[in-house]
Design an enzyme around this catalytic site. Structure first.
Site, PDB file in Angstrom:
ATOM      1  N   VAL A  62       0.833  -1.206   0.000  1.00 14.07           N
ATOM      2  CA  VAL A  62       0.000   0.000   0.000  1.00 14.07           C
ATOM      3  C   VAL A  62       0.867   1.255   0.000  1.00 14.07           C
ATOM      4  O   VAL A  62       0.595   2.211  -0.736  1.00 14.07           O
ATOM      5  CB  VAL A  62      -0.984  -0.005   1.203  1.00 14.07           C
ATOM      6  N   CYS A  63       1.920   1.258   0.790  1.00 15.72           N
ATOM      7  CA  CYS A  63       2.806   2.424   0.853  1.00 15.72           C
ATOM      8  C   CYS A  63       3.540   2.630  -0.466  1.00 15.72           C
ATOM      9  O   CYS A  63       3.737   3.762  -0.913  1.00 15.72           O
ATOM     10  CB  CYS A  63       3.801   2.267   2.000  1.00 15.72           C
ATOM     11  N   GLU A  64       3.945   1.538  -1.102  1.00 11.96           N
ATOM     12  CA  GLU A  64       4.588   1.626  -2.409  1.00 11.96           C
ATOM     13  C   GLU A  64       3.635   2.250  -3.428  1.00 11.96           C
ATOM     14  O   GLU A  64       3.994   3.191  -4.145  1.00 11.96           O
ATOM     15  CB  GLU A  64       5.014   0.241  -2.893  1.00 11.96           C
ATOM     16  N   THR A  67       3.087   5.986  -2.742  1.00  9.24           N
ATOM     17  CA  THR A  67       4.251   6.791  -3.099  1.00  9.24           C
ATOM     18  C   THR A  67       4.364   6.962  -4.602  1.00  9.24           C
ATOM     19  O   THR A  67       4.615   8.066  -5.097  1.00  9.24           O
ATOM     20  CB  THR A  67       5.527   6.151  -2.512  1.00  9.24           C
TER      21      THR A  67
END
Length: 119
Positions: A62-64, A67
């Protein structure tokens, strides 16, 4: 300021530290570490329009995705600085940004002093 809502993770209560930041509040200053290991403070960006994207780690799906998507979308705004903050080491951020073509965001780490997390 007392938090208005209970915070949980998978149904378990979490204790958050620091003061809650509300709409209209002036963001408290903090210092983070850039990929070249130099410090960056929020005050260094004074007078600029800033979007802060906070992620625990760019090495999670999710963070990838967040970003990469924010990096792409921010290119439409020439007057906005995208500040992506994670707990990853600067070396890992550098590797990630190079591999994923992250070139529109100022990607920094809060690993050293954790001022962003506290403030």
């Amino acid at each position: 300021m007392e938090r208005k809502n209970a915070i949980t993770f998978e149904g378990n209560p979490l204790t958050l530290i620091g003061n809650e930041v509300n709409i209209g509040d002036i963001a408290p200053n903090f210092t983070v570490t850039k990929m070249d290991l130099t410090p960056l403070s929020l005050t260094d960006l004074k007078g600029k329009n800033i979007v802060i994207s906070a992620v625990p780690s760019v090495d999670t799906p999710v963070c990838e995705l967040q970003t990469i998507k924010f990096n792409h979308q921010i290119s439409a705004f020439s007057d906005v600085v995208l500040l992506t903050i994670s707990m990853d080491l600067p070396f890992a951020l550098s590797r990630f940004c190079g591999a994923k073509g992250i070139d529109n965001a100022v990607t920094v780490s809060d690993y050293k002093d954790r001022e962003f997390a506290k403030n």
